[in-house]
Write an enzyme that holds these catalytic residues in place. Structure first.
Site, PDB file in Angstrom:
ATOM      1  N   PHE A  28       0.861  -1.178   0.000  1.00 48.91           N
ATOM      2  CA  PHE A  28       0.000   0.000   0.000  1.00 48.91           C
ATOM      3  C   PHE A  28       0.898   1.229   0.000  1.00 48.91           C
ATOM      4  CE2 PHE A  28      -2.352   3.529   1.723  1.00 48.91           C
ATOM      5  CZ  PHE A  28      -3.507   3.479   0.966  1.00 48.91           C
ATOM      6  N   ASP A  78       9.495   2.959   1.568  1.00 52.05           N
ATOM      7  CA  ASP A  78       8.312   3.736   1.914  1.00 52.05           C
ATOM      8  C   ASP A  78       8.117   3.634   3.421  1.00 52.05           C
ATOM      9  OD1 ASP A  78       5.793   4.688   2.488  1.00 52.05           O
ATOM     10  OD2 ASP A  78       4.827   3.778   0.752  1.00 52.05           O
ATOM     11  N   LYS A 135       2.953  11.479   6.740  1.00 53.54           N
ATOM     12  CA  LYS A 135       2.102  11.296   7.922  1.00 53.54           C
ATOM     13  C   LYS A 135       2.629  12.024   9.144  1.00 53.54           C
ATOM     14  CE  LYS A 135      -0.386   7.202   6.375  1.00 53.54           C
ATOM     15  NZ  LYS A 135      -1.593   7.931   5.976  1.00 53.54           N
TER      16      LYS A 135
END
Length: 403
Positions: free
Chosen positions: A145, A230, A259
């Site tokens: 993801f 990531d 984030k």
């Protein structure tokens, strides 16, 4: 206080009436928050064990971050990259030093940072590695993801994220996560990068086998391929280290961050790499109106300074050890598996008992917020400011739900 049946359902109905239904939120309407706790519009408090998918690593309204935001709001919020502002250099320098890299390219969202990494890897492949024009390939893992843009969902193996959004972007090869032999076979002379999550968050906090990340690093070095990590969810203290790659002493060529970098206040993301990689970009080839804006940089710099102390990494490691021990004690009592590192856990509930959605609804009814993924799996990612007794409370509520 107005009765629940009058306030919360009405607010949810209004939200559903006026917004596209791309989310299925729990029936909680948050009005205020502080630290690890949120309060709904009816005054009920909940322990936040999701933390905005790790965007709130430092909790809600951390004083140092709120102070930095207020101070910047009073001076300057946006210039665009047409000019240099006085917060830009500090943010880029301090983040680069934290990551051990020479350059930083600020963006806004995690998906935008991943898109940036893809573009940089391809350009590096053409200009530095010498891949023939238009032939660059990137190897990714199944269960990944990395975001929801059209390019990124092109290499998703999640049908819900991918189906009906084609035609899909070519240039990606998908291999089994954790399988070094499959990765080695997929790399050829056209491969410019391997893009991986060092821990797969959306998949259920899946930790790869020991030795996998060092093996990926070795393969990338041997084959002249960029290793792109990531760390949007796994990075910035979440797992008990600054980066999840640190657990195995691995240094990727590019970090993709987001984030928590925005402190739960503004969207901030970035790619960090050495000059030999990020230096392939030239003015006009890539940009973002809001990327690296003054407000984002002021907050992001404070985030980096909080991490530079090591306090939050230590809290995550120490509290996480207790959390995982408590969760493992529930295996056989409704749980079938527990995974993760630090204050990040994926737990599989016996599907004969309930779905992950049902578990999260029942947890919310007991004052704990979590999120389900993939059937009977739920994720716990509390803020790193949470206290040990609050974690115990969360596990107690989970045990009550299971029993």
């Amino acid at each position: 206080m107005v009765d629940d049946m009058l306030r919360t359902p009405d607010a949810i109905r209004e939200a559903e009436r006026w917004t596209a239904h791309n989310y299925h939120p729990l029936p909680v309407v948050v009005a205020a928050a502080n630290g690890a706790w949120v309060t709904d519009i009816d005054g009920r408090r909940y322990l936040d064990c999701l933390a905005g998918y790790s965007a709130l690593n430092f909790g809600h309204r951390h004083p140092a971050l709120i102070s930095a935001a207020h101070a910047q709001l009073d001076r300057l919020t946006l210039t665009s990259r047409a000019f240099v502002h006085d917060q830009f250099a500090d943010f880029c320098r301090e983040l680069a030093l934290l990551a051990g890299k020479e350059l930083v390219l600020p963006m806004n969202t995690g998906a935008e940072a991943v898109e940036t990494a893809i573009k940089v890897a391809r350009k590096w492949g053409y200009q530095v590695k010498g891949v023939p024009a238009g032939q660059a390939t990137i190897v990714v893992a199944d269960g990944n993801f990395h975001g929801r843009t059209t390019t990124i969902v092109s290499f998703s193996t999640d049908a819900q994220a991918r189906d009906d959004f084609g035609p899909y972007t070519p240039g990606f090869r998908i291999v089994a996560y954790g399988d070094l032999a499959a990765l080695a076979e997929a790399i050829d002379e056209t491969t410019v990068a391997v893009l991986l999550e060092p821990i797969q968050g959306e998949q259920g906090v899946v930790v790869p086998p020991a030795g996998y990340l060092p093996g990926v690093r070795r393969l990338c070095t041997e084959r002249d391929v960029l290793f792109v990590a990531d760390e949007i969810q796994s990075g910035l203290g979440r797992t008990g280290e600054t980066f999840a790659c640190d657990h195995e002493g691995v240094r990727p060529d590019m970090y993709v961050l987001g984030k928590a970098l925005g402190g739960g206040i503004v969207p901030v993301s970035a790619v960090a790499a050495d000059r030999a990689v990020l230096g392939v970009l030239r003015p006009g080839e890539h940009g973002s109106t809001f990327g690296g804006n003054p407000l984002a940089c002021a907050v992001g710099t404070q985030v980096v300074r909080l991490l530079a102390t090591g306090e939050y990494q230590r809290r995550s490691a120490e509290l996480g050890a207790g959390l995982h021990e408590s969760l493992r004690a529930l295996i056989g009592q409704g749980l079938v598996a527990v995974r993760g590192r630090g204050l990040w856990a994926g737990i599989d509930i016996d599907p004969a008992l309930m779905t992950g959605r049902q578990a999260c609804e029942r947890l919310a009814a007991r004052g704990v917020l979590a999120k389900d993924t993939h059937g009977s799996t739920i994720r716990l990612a509390p803020p790193l400011v949470i206290e040990a007794d609050e974690l115990s409370y969360a596990v107690d509520q989970l045990a009550a739900v299971l029993n």
